[in-house]
Design a protein around this motif. Structure first.
Motif, mmCIF file in Angstrom:
data_model
loop_
_atom_site.group_PDB
_atom_site.id
_atom_site.type_symbol
_atom_site.label_atom_id
_atom_site.label_comp_id
_atom_site.label_asym_id
_atom_site.label_seq_id
_atom_site.Cartn_x
_atom_site.Cartn_y
_atom_site.Cartn_z
ATOM 1 N N GLN A 143 0.830 -1.214 0.000
ATOM 2 C CA GLN A 143 0.000 0.000 0.000
ATOM 3 C C GLN A 143 0.861 1.259 0.000
ATOM 4 O O GLN A 143 0.551 2.232 -0.705
ATOM 5 C CB GLN A 143 -0.932 -0.030 1.215
ATOM 6 C CG GLN A 143 -1.992 -1.119 1.108
ATOM 7 C CD GLN A 143 -2.844 -1.274 2.368
ATOM 8 O OE1 GLN A 143 -2.438 -0.846 3.444
ATOM 9 N NE2 GLN A 143 -4.003 -1.886 2.229
ATOM 10 N N GLN A 147 0.911 4.054 -2.932
ATOM 11 C CA GLN A 147 0.582 5.453 -2.628
ATOM 12 C C GLN A 147 1.752 6.395 -2.880
ATOM 13 O O GLN A 147 1.631 7.605 -2.686
ATOM 14 C CB GLN A 147 0.145 5.582 -1.155
ATOM 15 C CG GLN A 147 -1.164 4.887 -0.848
ATOM 16 C CD GLN A 147 -2.320 5.369 -1.703
ATOM 17 O OE1 GLN A 147 -2.503 6.558 -1.884
ATOM 18 N NE2 GLN A 147 -3.077 4.437 -2.269
ATOM 19 N N GLU A 149 4.501 6.563 -1.159
ATOM 20 C CA GLU A 149 5.193 6.971 0.067
ATOM 21 C C GLU A 149 6.618 6.439 0.111
ATOM 22 O O GLU A 149 7.514 7.076 0.656
ATOM 23 C CB GLU A 149 4.423 6.477 1.304
ATOM 24 C CG GLU A 149 3.063 7.113 1.487
ATOM 25 C CD GLU A 149 3.162 8.583 1.877
ATOM 26 O OE1 GLU A 149 4.229 9.023 2.326
ATOM 27 O OE2 GLU A 149 2.144 9.288 1.703
#
Ligand SMILES: [Zn+2]
Length: 430
Positions: A143, A147, A149
């Motif tokens: 995830q 995203q 990050e």
């Protein structure tokens, strides 16, 4: 919405209506050579066009270059599809094995996974199948990467590896007073069926089971079957109903053959597979995923890393045999995948297995195909990854030299692109 952003959105909407192509991000990558894993050949003077992260054309230098495209010319290098490792543990650090791992807090492994995700991508592996990690850390990594990050490969997540009480995927090195109930242990077909549903609910994209004993687990025999046929059949049926494939950790012959009869898709390790296993794998369309590099690392570094002495004894028995089985399986025409068990050796050294696969019977193009087109097939991701082909993601790597004559050049990719974005680039390369 702030006024400035509202104006920008309005302007963008107007422009999209007039000229949608103006917003496409187009990258053209050129190189002297390219490995075509579908055609099983080398293509010279290659040119690949990537629009908004996906490959839109594969051709040759001199073909049309779309207006506004960024051109990356890699000169004399060889382009390959981004590599796929079908068996990694991004959240594992082999320097802390056995009891030495107990000094760290639970989330230490997740943070380790962040660093290992970057190392793995830099090593040219743009997709990995993570077949077991605690605490849903692999889902968190996936995830966070999706995203933007953190930077890392595409991760196909298994969440926890499922197993029986006292088996390879249980915690067997602690006394009863420190017994901890893990969420991945089951002891009947119906309990395993429930676990498949639960892991699917929390992010499993593939199911991993421990069908036999293992090398690094304490107190079990590496060849002993630990899940019954009925338990494995329940897992396979339930996972397949949900659209998931199943990978079974299995070293021993009976466990391997029971897993194949139960409909398991990939057999991990497969050390003591026999002629019956090879026949079953061919008949069922299953693949063997054999980690034939890591034996060298475990035997060299294991003692200082805290690996249990009994585990080193098991590795000495099983390591050489596994390589002989790999050669026999290849000769028997069994589908073999590229899976390394990264995490039991340092993540990022994944490509060292290519030389072992060639040493034990494969041609370089066969080893590369096991880590690309064939791997994508067993991920059910042939629309996305595993080849430089129209429609798939712009996942590319480049190496110096010719990987079809010296597969070791894959250990040092000089360029890595994921989804059309350059993620690794040697200085002065283009
Ligand atoms: Zn593993």
């Amino acid at each position: 919405m702030p006024l400035r952003r509202a104006i920008a959105v309005l302007a963008a909407t107007a422009l999209i209506a007039i000229a949608p192509a103006a917003f496409a991000k187009t990258v053209v990558v050129r190189a002297a050579h390219m490995v075509d894993v579908i055609g099983q050949k080398r293509i010279d003077d290659a040119q690949v066009v990537i629009v908004d992260g996906r490959i839109s054309a594969v051709g040759h230098k001199g073909d049309a270059v779309p207006a506004g495209a960024t051109v990356i010319d890699l000169g004399a290098r060889t382009l390959l599809p981004g590599l796929i490792d079908m068996h990694v543990h991004l959240t594992s650090d082999p320097r802390f094995s056995g009891y030495t791992s107990l000094q760290f807090t639970d989330q230490f492994s997740t943070v380790v996974g962040v660093a290992n995700a970057r190392r793995t991508l830099d090593a040219g592996f743009t997709t990995v199948r993570n077949v077991g990690s605690d605490g849903f850390a692999d889902v968190a990594l996936r995830q966070a990467i999706e995203q933007g990050e953190i930077t890392g490969p595409r991760i196909v997540t298994a969440t926890y590896a499922l197993g029986a009480t006292g088996g390879h995927c249980d915690t067997t090195e602690l006394p009863p007073s420190l017994d901890r109930q893990w969420p991945n242990i089951a002891n009947s077909p119906e309990e395993f069926r429930a676990l498949v549903r639960k892991m699917h609910k929390y992010g499993a994209q593939v199911i991993k089971i421990c069908a036999t004993g293992g090398v690094l687990s304490k107190g079990d025999a590496v060849g002993a079957q630990q899940m019954t046929f009925d338990e494995m059949k329940a897992v396979a049926d339930e996972a397949h109903m949900l659209g998931l494939r199943v990978a079974a950790h299995a070293h021993g012959t009976e466990g391997i053959n029971s897993a194949l009869r139960a409909g398991i898709d990939t057999i991990e390790h497969a050390s003591l597979a026999d002629d019956t296993s090879f026949r079953l794998a061919r008949e069922k369309g299953a693949a063997l995923d054999m980690d034939i590099y890591d034996d060298d690392y475990i035997l060299a570094e294991g003692a200082s890393n805290g690996v249990f002495p009994e585990s080193l004894d098991k590795e000495r028995v099983i390591g050489r045999k596994q390589r002989e089985t790999f050669r026999a399986a290849h000769a028997a025409g069994v589908t073999l995948l590229f899976g390394t068990d990264a995490g039991v050796y340092p993540n990022g050294d994944n490509a060292r297995q290519f030389a072992k696969m060639v040493e034990w019977g494969m041609t370089p193009i066969e080893a590369i195909t096991a880590a690309t087109a064939t791997a994508a097939k067993y991920l059910d991701r042939t629309a996305d990854v595993g080849a430089i082909a129209t429609g798939r993601y712009g996942d590319l790597i480049a190496v110096e030299g010719d990987p079809l004559t010296d597969v070791r050049v894959l250990e040092h990719p000089v360029f890595v692109m994921k989804g059309g974005e350059v993620v690794k680039d040697a200085p002065g390369l283009h």
